[in-house]
Design an enzyme around this catalytic site. Structure first.
Site, short mmCIF file in Angstrom:
data_model
loop_
_atom_site.label_atom_id
_atom_site.label_comp_id
_atom_site.label_asym_id
_atom_site.label_seq_id
_atom_site.Cartn_x
_atom_site.Cartn_y
_atom_site.Cartn_z
N HIS A 183 57.31 -10.25 -54.88
CA HIS A 183 57.28 -9.34 -55.91
C HIS A 183 56.14 -9.28 -56.83
CE1 HIS A 183 62.16 -10.05 -56.33
NE2 HIS A 183 61.90 -8.94 -56.00
N CYS A 270 62.42 -15.63 -62.22
CA CYS A 270 63.62 -15.28 -61.54
C CYS A 270 64.88 -15.88 -61.84
CB CYS A 270 63.45 -15.68 -59.96
SG CYS A 270 62.03 -15.32 -59.07
N1 GLY Z 1 66.04 -14.16 -51.91
C1 GLY Z 1 65.35 -13.60 -53.37
C2 GLY Z 1 65.47 -12.40 -52.91
O1 GLY Z 1 64.99 -11.78 -51.86
O2 GLY Z 1 65.78 -11.54 -53.81
#
Ligand code: GLY
Length: 280
Positions: A183, A270
């Site tokens: 990300h 996250c």
């Molecule tokens: N494992 C985190 C994601 O891929 O969204």
């Protein structure tokens, strides 16, 4: 918990006693799913995840948020959604409204219902629609600038939709190419309104003109994901050299051990959605 008065009603005896409105920082979190071992992985090889260790690291993370003045609102675990602890990907919460994303991984779209229900009392909701895909991990908000990463999880259609939703509220939206990591916020996060921490191998610093870019220690490529809570910067304990850099730059820093969650390709931002909300 710190509560900051933001206003009060009239005080004339002609009027009833004023209601004091206070604002508090909420951290929306979700318990680790017992199926986290089947999480999505994009840039990591699968390795066993110790559920109990992941759970206790996550509880410690929540405790740190509480210590820093957040009211933690914890969603129940979702056994059918291995990645559901990573609530950040499901919504973008701005002061004026929240945007429910359309996660790039199909396995994660069922996480949205419970996050929507949790946010509805706090914000008007907007929604990203197909064919757009968007993970909250690809959205970096710095003041009125919103940077959207183009990754395997987020596309240009999402940038267009976010822009259409936020433009009337004075936000600027920019598209940022991300490479080498999951990300945008794996590669860059905000330290203040004018300073970011960045891994320049994964995102080009030119995207952030006028902002100071502090680089991660080169031996710690995953260290750019830090979480600012008030005046404190939480950084992953696995990256002490970058923590030292931040401390040397004058930041108040606090290490948080998230090593087991990192095996699921998740990091500090996250695991929560942080926003201010009113309480009466
Ligand atoms: N494992 C985190 C994601 O891929 O969204």
């Amino acid at each position: 918990m710190q509560l900051e008065p933001t206003g009060s009603g009239p005080t004339s005896p002609l009027f009833p006693a004023p209601i004091t409105v206070v604002r508090m920082r909420t951290a929306l979190t979700r318990r680790v799913s017992p199926s986290i071992g089947q999480c999505e992985l994009t840039h990591l090889k699968r390795q066993p995840i110790d559920f109990e260790v992941a759970q206790s690291q996550h509880e410690r993370y929540e405790q740190v948020l509480e210590d820093l003045g957040c009211r933690v609102e914890r969603l129940g675990e979702e056994p059918d959604f291995p990645d559901s602890v990573f609530v950040e990907d499901i919504a973008i919460v701005l002061d004026e409204f929240a945007i429910i994303t359309r996660p790039g991984a199909i396995s994660r779209r069922g996480e949205r219902g419970s996050v929507e229900r949790a946010l509805r009392p706090h914000r008007r909701l907007e929604h990203i629609q197909a064919p757009a895909i968007l993970d909250g991990g690809d959205v970096l908000v710095v003041g009125k600038d919103i940077y959207v990463g183009i990754s395997s999880r987020s596309n240009s259609e999402a940038v267009d939709q976010v822009r259409a939703i936020v433009t009337d509220y004075g936000y600027n939206v920019g598209e940022v190419n991300v490479g080498g990591c999951l990300h945008l916020k794996s590669a860059v996060t905000a330290l203040t309104g004018d300073t970011v921490i960045i891994n320049p191998d994964w995102v080009v610093a030119d995207h952030f003109p006028g902002r100071t870019c502090i680089q991660v220690d080169p031996s710690e490529p995953n260290a750019a994901n830090v979480l600012r809570v008030g005046d404190t910067i939480l950084f992953a304990a696995a990256f002490p050299r970058t923590g030292d850099r931040l401390a040397a730059a004058g930041f108040e820093v606090r290490p948080v051990d998230a090593s087991e969650l990192a095996k699921a390709e998740g990091a500090l931002t996250c695991c929560s959605l942080l926003f201010d909300s009113a309480a009466v």
